[in-house]
Design an enzyme around this catalytic site. Structure first.
Site, mmCIF file in Angstrom:
data_model
loop_
_atom_site.group_PDB
_atom_site.id
_atom_site.type_symbol
_atom_site.label_atom_id
_atom_site.label_comp_id
_atom_site.label_asym_id
_atom_site.label_seq_id
_atom_site.Cartn_x
_atom_site.Cartn_y
_atom_site.Cartn_z
ATOM 1 N N GLU A 65 -31.778 -0.954 -15.050
ATOM 2 C CA GLU A 65 -33.055 -0.584 -14.890
ATOM 3 C C GLU A 65 -34.264 -1.171 -14.306
ATOM 4 O O GLU A 65 -35.136 -0.435 -13.831
ATOM 5 C CB GLU A 65 -33.507 -0.438 -16.719
ATOM 6 C CG GLU A 65 -34.743 0.478 -17.011
ATOM 7 C CD GLU A 65 -36.160 -0.113 -16.630
ATOM 8 O OE1 GLU A 65 -37.232 0.350 -16.654
ATOM 9 O OE2 GLU A 65 -36.010 -1.424 -16.618
ATOM 10 N N ASP B 192 -29.934 -4.587 -18.504
ATOM 11 C CA ASP B 192 -30.263 -5.768 -17.423
ATOM 12 C C ASP B 192 -31.540 -6.378 -17.956
ATOM 13 O O ASP B 192 -32.291 -5.765 -18.616
ATOM 14 C CB ASP B 192 -30.055 -5.001 -16.217
ATOM 15 C CG ASP B 192 -31.141 -3.963 -15.982
ATOM 16 O OD1 ASP B 192 -31.533 -3.254 -17.003
ATOM 17 O OD2 ASP B 192 -31.742 -4.128 -14.823
#
Ligand SMILES: [Zn+2]
Length: 419
Positions: free
Chosen positions: A170, A105
């Protein structure tokens, strides 16, 4: 000081040559990754499904025989899950795996006017790649995949298993990423496994993060009684009390004064930071003030001790000013145990960084949390290291091709017992 270079095993020399010729692979892969924005739902996106599907296909095409997709259920995204990928190349010692963990991400580009070009179209300027995500954390993804590509194309069996773990979520808490994988798929890891997280580091490649401070973000609400400024006796000035409170916060430094040179700064920090707006007018004595304190605490202290100390100051303020003080925890993260200096991840990593970069790497603790904490809390040895220019989350995010290659050389060398 000149150091004698070790003679590399021939296998590793072949891998290094393979990596040296991988600039085009890096550019192509970064171009593809930058074009698939993977924003979590808290950042207004649909998650990492499309990007992870691309990466899964990429791993399959590369020749990985063992790829597992671990889906963390998340009703906030259209497909209902957040994908994590674990891919393994078997080594001679099948009991131990060297994992490189990167996240898929990204964060949003922010103010587009600050970007010199489209954040989702890769720009190449010599050694530098520009686009959202190129450094955070595509560089880690790319380096870890380059290692796998070299092993598979050269048909080399490493001394231990090589594991590539690509996790979701994350940037907004890891609940559906590494936290999920560690908690819900413990069978993936053995106690002997080694973990490298290439998501933090310096441009000199010297910093190896092995420990974290605890983090406490405290919201402090001070309530008095609002009144007209011409008649202060009719109220209780919450700003005066809050200001007095704020000036006493630094006294915590003397009370919690443990030092450890592993950290920079080598002590706990207690800083008043944000202050919410109070009254609109100059002629009103405020009856409610809210401020925040950011505490980065050495791991030898329990955060409860800090909270008790702050509440002690609050009691003094209440008694002296006639206000009421209440608290809210914005963040309360007790630090995970540090990865010891004599752990295998550290004793393997440092000499290989030294060999590839010709520098003197050092262990360091940092004042913020990284995903390594999930591993350390589960009893694993994890180091956070990469060669980064520190422009994650900024406009015109950049990554270096040559740094990606050198980091891959370090990762590859970790897989062989002879440094
Ligand atoms: Zn990151």
């Amino acid at each position: 000081m000149r150091r004698k270079r070790h003679t590399e095993p021939p296998m590793l020399a072949a891998i290094d040559r393979h990596l040296d010729s991988s600039a085009k692979t890096i550019i192509d892969l970064q171009r593809a990754l930058v074009a698939i924005p993977a924003l979590g739902p808290l950042n207004g996106g649909p998650g990492e499904t499309e990007k992870t599907a691309f990466l899964k296909k990429y791993l399959e095409d590369m020749g990985f025989a063992d790829i597992r997709e671990l889906r963390a259920p998340d009703p906030a995204v259209p497909c209902g899950y957040r994908p994590n990928l674990a891919a393994i190349i078997p080594g001679r010692n099948g009991a131990k795996t060297f994992w490189v963990i990167s996240h898929t991400d990204i964060v949003p580009p922010g103010d587009r006017s600050l970007w010199a070009s489209d954040p989702y179209t890769l720009r190449v300027e010599g050694d530098i790649l520009i686009g959202r995500g190129v450094e955070d954390n595509h560089q880690g993804i790319v380096s870890s995949l380059l290692v796998a590509k070299a092993l598979l194309e050269l048909n080399v069996t490493p001394d231990m298993n090589y594991g590539v773990l690509l996790v979701a979520d994350e940037e907004t808490g890891s609940k559906y990423g590494l936290d999920y994988v560690v908690k819900c798929h413990p069978e993936l890891f053995s106690p002997e496994d080694l973990f490298l997280v290439p998501d933090f580091g310096e441009s000199t490649s010297r910093m190896v993060e092995v420990a974290e401070k605890s983090i406490l973000w405290l919201k402090v609400v001070v309530e008095g009684k609002q009144c007209h400024a011409s008649t202060p006796a009719a109220g209780v000035n919450s700003l005066l009390a809050a200001a007095d409170f704020i000036t006493r916060i630094p006294s915590l430094h003397a009370r919690f004064d443990a030092r450890d040179p592993l950290f920079d700064p080598p002590f706990s920090t207690f800083q008043p930071t944000k202050k919410e707006a109070n009254v609109e007018s100059v002629n009103i004595i405020p009856g409610r003030d809210v401020f925040y304190v950011d505490c980065r605490v050495m791991p030898c202290y329990q955060l409860d001790e800090i909270v008790t100390a702050v509440q002690g100051i609050g009691k003094e303020i209440e008694a002296e000013h006639g206000v009421r003080v209440s608290y809210d925890f914005v963040q309360f993260e007790q630090a995970a145990p540090a990865t010891p200096a004599d752990s295998e991840i550290v004793t393997r990593l440092l000499p290989r960084i030294r060999t590839v970069f010709g520098n003197e790497p050092r262990l360091q603790g940092i004042g913020g949390g990284t995903v390594a904490a999930y591993l350390r809390n589960a009893g694993h040895q994890a180091a956070v290291w990469a060669t980064l220019m520190h422009n994650a989350h900024q406009p015109n995010e950049r990554s270096s091709i040559s740094a990606s290659i050198k980091d891959a050389k370090v990762m590859a060398a970790m897989l062989f017992d002879k440094a």
